[in-house]
Write an enzyme that holds these catalytic residues in place. Structure first.
Site, mmCIF file in Angstrom:
data_model
loop_
_atom_site.group_PDB
_atom_site.id
_atom_site.type_symbol
_atom_site.label_atom_id
_atom_site.label_comp_id
_atom_site.label_asym_id
_atom_site.label_seq_id
_atom_site.Cartn_x
_atom_site.Cartn_y
_atom_site.Cartn_z
ATOM 1 N N GLU A 1 32.789 50.822 69.375
ATOM 2 C CA GLU A 1 31.554 50.438 70.083
ATOM 3 C C GLU A 1 30.461 49.835 69.198
ATOM 4 O OE1 GLU A 1 30.152 53.580 72.747
ATOM 5 O OE2 GLU A 1 32.180 54.394 72.954
ATOM 6 N N HIS B 1 26.608 66.834 66.681
ATOM 7 C CA HIS B 1 25.152 66.648 66.617
ATOM 8 C C HIS B 1 24.567 67.114 65.298
ATOM 9 C CE1 HIS B 1 26.023 66.536 70.914
ATOM 10 N NE2 HIS B 1 25.183 65.538 70.845
ATOM 11 N N CYS C 1 16.274 58.200 70.730
ATOM 12 C CA CYS C 1 15.639 57.644 71.932
ATOM 13 C C CYS C 1 16.596 56.717 72.667
ATOM 14 C CB CYS C 1 14.420 56.819 71.543
ATOM 15 S SG CYS C 1 13.213 57.765 70.636
#
Ligand SMILES: CN1c2c(nc(N)[nH]c2=O)NC[C@@H]1CNc1ccc(C(=O)N[C@@H](CCC(=O)N[C@@H](CCC(=O)N[C@@H](CCC(=O)O)C(=O)O)C(=O)O)C(=O)O)cc1
Ligand SMILES: N[C@@H](CCS)C(=O)O
Ligand SMILES: [Zn+2]
Length: 765
Positions: free
Chosen positions: A492, A702, A524
């Protein structure tokens, strides 16, 4: 005289200043300069926010956060995970580093080697914002540390603002906590309330009159115990000298309405959304001393308010309540971008219809003026506001609407059952037991982002951009081959974001330049704006996937974002039901799926990361949503032959109550997030036999921490104890775009090693 206030303001900064300062600090934490820069940036953002909100009668303070407001609450209440306290004291960490350690599992001082498990992160109600889940157990104790919020009060006072501190209420705090069952959590309430009482006393000493107490659990269906807890809590806190404004948002009060009306608080906020009836119901039972805050401006979407319609409802209320009527956005403005005026590329007809945080506060000023000084005082603004409505109708594409209405039931069903497809796919793909794969994205390095930025600024040609992205794809394929993964992805690199990218390529959807909304910590998103009928003018991903597949004999997954996720992570037109908008997107994605198959892509992943996220908060509305959401996934995914393997992926989903709907999606393989929550999401498989193949994430992506093979093997064994081995895939929790290459390579090597060990063990049995 009606008054106006705000529930919270975005904290990332109009140009994402906080993001850059945070990431700089995390990278260069050893330098005092970067810490000073972080604090200075945060202060500038807070001051800028105060300035933007200066027309309000009450300005929220304490809503600013360096990472997450729920984590801030945990620190304010002295509820810090033991592992964090231990590492913090062992390495004599500053309060700032202990805070980031709790959030990310790492401090900025990488060389100190101090790390712990990153705080569990989950969705904030039905939004795309993520909070760090508080941890509690029966022995949890609390101790007040109000220094952060006191600083914010003092700062705001110094510029003359009339402050209204914002705090997360005690009941919501405990309700959202994990680590203990409801009964245990409720036994903590008597320990927690004295801390809240101390906090209110602290505010009183600072001369505060009003405090906003957020209890968004009031938007949920609460059982008797939690309702009683609310009564108990607010009876307890009613002895303070502070006036409490009780708020909830994201949905109406529903069955909690009578409880809320009877609570001994000085004011109640009602998020209007569709609940004018609740506004009127609360207004009719309001005590003479109580204030009613009407959340009349939509804090979740970016369309201008219909000011005339609002006034029709507000004028009689104002006559009844006078200065006890307050106006506000429905929820914190955290969920919308800051300023539409920064946008220069959105077509003007559309831009005229948009209202971001700054504009929403201006709308409040208009409403206040109309109520206090008469409608005529804002006649020009009302005229402009009416003229800007209705643009979307002119933009509707009639052809798409016609197509929508003729959907045949055969479009929602694969040709054969899963067990038949599984056999066909097994011989077509020849994958081993415990096939290894990744979720789609690989590190989005600053080099990749810079190349995209240059292409957007016309500094490099499209040809050069494509070549550079192809180089990256070749690199990603090569790394996966070296690591020995079984099903590859193209990585991607060409996507700025999994939703925004599709927004850029579909008609009827606009994308912004600067309309950033915080998703978690420093991360964001720019949600696209669905303003007209959606359709796909031409193939979007096919050439990239074909290129990647041309480099390897192993299967490369085609990679798409599903219709429900595109819908849920966008701002959506409000003149058409959401399910109809979703069907249009599903048809567009279906065309893409079929084109990928025609281009010999044998496995296609359709991400539905946000399927669970917009599940209505009220149980009685959930069935209908799930029905059409799953139908839309089926519409997008069912047009392929049996041998084409459809994958889907979801993250942060608690599957318990939606397992049957997930099964109805009938994806051949689903990959899910489980590592970050310590595999607790797998408990559901004790009682539910999921029929298709599934890849529970074996490591949390994460956190920047490296994970050992044996930890991943433990998680895989845990999955094996609940799910038959021949249904299991091995993969990380989610995509790797936020990680660096070093960690990715180490962790994937360990992951492949864990799968190989599990295969050996399985072959011995
Ligand atoms: C998987 N998740 C996603 C969610 N929502 C989405 N819409 N997308 C998701 O992937 N929700 C749940 C989870 C977790 N959430 C997130 C959210 C955001 C990120 C993330 O990494 N965001 C990036 C921004 C991504 C982006 O759009 N980048 C653009 C622009 C980049 C940029 O700033 N360019 C610079 C120049 C380049 C440079 O110098 O570096 C500029 O324009 O000035 C792009 O790539 O083109 C973030 O950084 O916040 C992850 C998970
Ligand atoms: N394919 C996406 C899914 C994220 S939820 C990715 O890997 O980033
Ligand atoms: Zn994901």
């Amino acid at each position: 005289m009606a008054k106006i206030h705000n529930l919270g303001f975005p904290r990332i900064g109009a140009n994402r200043e906080l993001k850059f300062a945070l990431e700089h600090y995390w990278q260069h934490g050893d330098s005092e300069t970067s810490q000073r820069h972080l604090h200075a940036t945060a202060r500038e953002i807070r001051q800028g926010n105060l300035e933007i909100q200066s027309a309000l009668d009450w300005v929220p303070v304490g809503d600013f956060s360096l990472y997450d407001h729920v984590l801030d609450t945990s620190f304010m209440l002295g509820n810090i995970p033991t592992s964090v306290e231990k590492v913090a004291s062992e390495y004599a960490l500053t309060a700032l580093d202990a805070y980031f350690l709790a959030a990310r599992g790492q401090t900025a001082h990488a060389e100190c080697g101090c790390q712990t498990q990153a705080g569990e992160m989950t969705k904030w109600f039905d939004t795309n914002y993520h909070y760090i889940v508080p941890q509690v157990d029966a022995d949890t104790s609390f101790a007040l540390n109000p220094s952060r919020i006191n600083r914010d009060i003092n700062e705001a006072r110094s510029v003359g603002a009339e402050v209204k501190p914002v705090i997360l209420g005690p009941v919501t705090y405990l309700y959202l906590a994990k680590g203990a069952d409801d009964t245990t959590k409720l036994t903590l309430l008597p320990k927690l309330l004295p801390i809240y009482a101390q906090l209110l006393a602290n505010f009183y000493r600072h001369g505060v009159e009003w405090v906003q107490v957020d209890e968004p659990v009031l938007a949920l269906d609460l059982n008797r115990e939690w309702q009683t807890a609310l009564q108990y809590a607010y009876d307890y806190l009613s002895t303070s000298n502070i006036k409490l404004l009780l708020t909830s948002y994201f949905s109406d009060y529903g069955a909690n309405l009578s409880i809320v009306s009877a609570l001994p608080v000085a004011g109640i906020h009602v998020p209007v959304i569709d609940s004018w009836h609740e506004v009127n119901a609360i207004a009719s039972t309001l005590k003479a001393s109580q204030v009613l805050s009407v959340g009349v401006i939509d804090g979740r979407n970016i369309w201008k308010a219909r000011l005339n319609q609002c006034l029709e409802q507000l004028i009689p209320l104002h006559q009844q309540l006078g200065d006890r009527l307050w106006l506000a956005p429905s929820c914190s403005l955290l969920h919308v971008p800051i300023d539409v005026e920064l946008e220069t590329h959105i077509p003007s007809g559309l831009k005229d219809r948009l209202s971001f945080a700054k504009q929403k506060l201006q709308e409040l000023v208009y409403l206040k003026n109309a109520l206090n000084e008469g409608r005529d005082s804002i006649s020009t603004e009302l005229g402009q506001n009416s003229a800007s409505q209705g643009y979307e109708k002119a933009q509707s594409n009639h052809a798409t609407q016609l197509r929508d209405s003729s959907l045949h039931s055969s479009l929602f069903k694969r040709q054969s059952t899963f067990s038949q497809r599984k056999l066909t796919q097994a011989s077509a793909l020849s994958l081993p037991l415990f096939p290894t794969t990744t979720i789609g994205s690989y590190p989005q390095t600053s080099d990749i982002r810079l190349t995209r930025a240059k292409f957007k600024r016309n500094e490099i040609s499209e040809h050069e951009y494509i070549l550079r992205m192809q180089d990256e794809i070749a690199h990603v394929i090569d790394v996966q081959e070296q690591l020995g993964l079984d099903v590859l992805v193209h990585g991607e690199p060409e996507r700025n974001d999994m939703v925004e990218y599709f927004g850029e390529h579909l008609e009827g959807i606009a994308v912004s330049q600067f309309a950033w909304v915080q998703s978690y910590g420093s991360r964001c998103v720019k949600p696209p704006i669905i303003y007209a009928d959606v359709h796909r003018p031409k193939p979007i991903t096919v050439a990239w996937s074909q290129y990647a597949q041309s480099l390897t004999a192993k299967p490369v997954k085609g990679m798409l974002t599903g219709p429900v996720t595109i819908l849920n992570w966008s701002f959506v037109r409000d003149d058409l039901p959401r399910n109809k908008v979703c069907e249009q997107i599903a048809l567009a994605i279906r065309e893409e799926v079929n084109d990928l198959e025609a281009a010999n892509i044998r496995i296609i992943q359709i991400d539905e990361a946000a399927l669970r996220e917009r599940l209505p908060l009220k149980k009685h509305e959930q069935r209908y949503y799930m029905q059409w959401a799953v139908d839309c996934f089926l519409l997008a995914s069912s047009g392929v032959k049996d041998e084409t393997q459809i994958h889907t992926h979801m993250c942060y989903s608690s599957f318990g109550e939606i397992m049957e709907d997930v099964a109805r999606m009938d994806a051949d393989v689903i990959t899910i997030e489980t590592a970050r929550s310590n595999m607790t999401l797998l408990d559901v498989f004790d009682t539910y036999a999921y029929p298709n193949d599934i890849g529970p994430g074996v490591y949390d992506i994460h956190s920047p921490n490296k994970v050992e093979t044996h930890d991943m093997l433990d998680r895989l064994n845990h999955a094996c104890s609940r799910i038959p081995a021949d249904q299991l895939w091995v993969n990380p929790d989610c995509g790797l775009k936020t990680r660096g290459w070093d960690e990715v390579k180490v962790n994937l090597r360990h992951m492949v090693a864990a799968a190989k060990k599990a295969r050996v063990v399985a072959s011995e049995h």
